[in-house]
Scaffold this active site. Structure first.
Site, mmCIF file in Angstrom:
data_model
loop_
_atom_site.group_PDB
_atom_site.id
_atom_site.type_symbol
_atom_site.label_atom_id
_atom_site.label_comp_id
_atom_site.label_asym_id
_atom_site.label_seq_id
_atom_site.Cartn_x
_atom_site.Cartn_y
_atom_site.Cartn_z
ATOM 1 N N MET A 1 0.823 -1.210 0.000
ATOM 2 C CA MET A 1 0.000 0.000 0.000
ATOM 3 C C MET A 1 0.858 1.262 0.000
ATOM 4 S SD MET A 1 -3.336 -0.646 0.088
ATOM 5 C CE MET A 1 -3.984 0.837 0.857
ATOM 6 N N GLU A 2 1.933 1.249 0.781
ATOM 7 C CA GLU A 2 2.695 2.471 1.009
ATOM 8 C C GLU A 2 3.656 2.811 -0.127
ATOM 9 O OE1 GLU A 2 2.204 4.656 3.218
ATOM 10 O OE2 GLU A 2 0.861 3.601 4.593
ATOM 11 N N SER A 3 4.244 1.796 -0.753
ATOM 12 C CA SER A 3 5.256 2.097 -1.777
ATOM 13 C C SER A 3 5.220 1.137 -2.951
ATOM 14 C CB SER A 3 6.653 2.078 -1.150
ATOM 15 O OG SER A 3 7.036 0.752 -0.786
ATOM 16 N N TYR B 1 -8.309 2.780 4.065
ATOM 17 C CA TYR B 1 -6.933 2.277 4.068
ATOM 18 C C TYR B 1 -6.839 0.998 4.897
ATOM 19 C CZ TYR B 1 -1.925 1.962 5.072
ATOM 20 O OH TYR B 1 -0.631 1.512 5.206
#
Length: 349
Positions: A75-77, A261
């Site tokens: 999700m983050e990168s 999220y």
């Protein structure tokens, strides 16, 4: 510390991005289509195999499953494919000099300087997003100081280049945020006929046994997870899927305070482990309200005596509660979900 500022530059683009308020919002299903895509699932399954040793070590130490950590990484990168290229010192110095969050940015800047001073990372490698989040799982500097771990034993906490450090640091963050080992994040559920949708709220918590006594069941008939304080989540309102979520869902919310999220992380982790997709259909016939339409909705509700707080185009708890009270007053399911149909109804004389 002075050397950290020798090459510091004011970044006008950071201010532009910080001030930008997108007019158009996305539905939860559009968001999940993008974040829990078949490509991200397939890549994540490969990545989970690649970091299996690091994930198993972190799971044994912190009680957080590898699939959850890899889901956050995705999700983050996008599994390290894009964690930003903005110099963190420059970004935070810019936000601290001119921005709507100057005090916050200055605190984060001081934390970033402490990281440099400790020797964990060189200034030119301390890169991330324009908003100051760093590394493969996007830690703010203050969170780095609190939760980052040197898992590979090289004397540095490196969430940019060391996968043992990335995995352990992320697991430590969740563990310290209240993750309960051996418990799921949540489960998709069926709600009984006549369910009071106004109780589908993260603030309404009770034991799973109580929800079961009220007729809430899993999709496959298995017992509900044994949450001491489970909450029913309706991310798309009464017409969409329902979930029973527990303390581990709230731990992910502490990583990023967005229910969409946290749901995406849980569902992506579920799919990485070979679990099921969401089974109930999403109400794809509904469209998301734009920011200006949400402002109109808030204004109309307030004019009818259903207070929503500031008419700012942001769907917060006060707006949701005002909307629920209006829905009850006209005999609609009080799910607090904003729709174009509701807006049109409110605007009628």
């Amino acid at each position: 510390m002075r050397s950290a500022f020798d090459q510091a530059q004011f970044l006008p683009r950071v201010i532009e991005l910080d001030r930008a308020q997108p007019e158009f919002t996305r539905t939860v299903w559009d968001y999940l289509d993008n974040t829990v895509s078949p490509q991200r699932i397939a890549t994540g399954q490969d990545k989970l195999l690649q970091v299996r040793a690091e994930a198993d070590a972190a799971a044994a130490r912190y009680g957080v499953p590898g699939a959850i950590v890899v889901a956050i990484w995705g999700m983050e990168s996008n599994y390290g494919g894009n964690y930003g290229s903005t110099p963190i010192i420059d970004a935070l110095a810019t936000l601290g000099f001119e921005g709507r969050r100057e005090d916050w940015a200055r605190r984060e800047l001081l934390a970033a300087l402490k990281i440099l001073d400790s020797g964990d990372i060189a200034r030119d490698r301390m890169i991330g997003s324009w908003a100051g989040a760093m590394g493969q799982t996007q830690f703010l500097p203050s969170n780095f100081l609190a939760y980052a771990v040197d898992a590979d034993g090289d004397g540095r906490r490196d969430i940019w280049g060391s996968m043992p450090d990335v995995v352990a640091s992320t697991a430590n963050f969740l563990s310290r945020s209240g993750w309960q080992a051996g418990m799921p994040w949540g489960v998709e559920v069926k709600l009984p006929a006549g369910f009071d949708y106004g109780r589908a709220d993260m603030a309404v918590r009770q034991p799973s046994a109580q929800w079961a006594a009220e007729g809430v069941t899993t999709m496959d008939g298995q017992p509900l997870p044994e949450f001491a304080d489970g909450a029913v989540l309706l991310p798309a309102g009464a017409q969409g899927p329902a979930f029973l979520v527990g303390p581990n869902f709230r731990a992910v919310l502490r990583y990023n305070n967005s229910t969409n999220y946290a749901l995406a992380v849980g569902l992506l982790a579920q799919r990485l482990g070979g679990g099921a997709d969401v089974q109930a259909p999403w109400p794809r016939n509904l469209s998301a309200l734009s920011r200006s339409q949400l402002t109109e909705l808030q204004t109309a509700l307030s004019q009818r005596g259903f207070a929503t707080g500031a008419a700012d185009g942001v769907m917060g708890p006060a707006t949701r509660e005002g909307l629920r009270r209006y829905q009850r007053s006209v005999g609609l399911p009080a799910d607090g979900y904003p729709s174009a149909e509701l807006l049109q109804r409110l605007q009628q004389p």
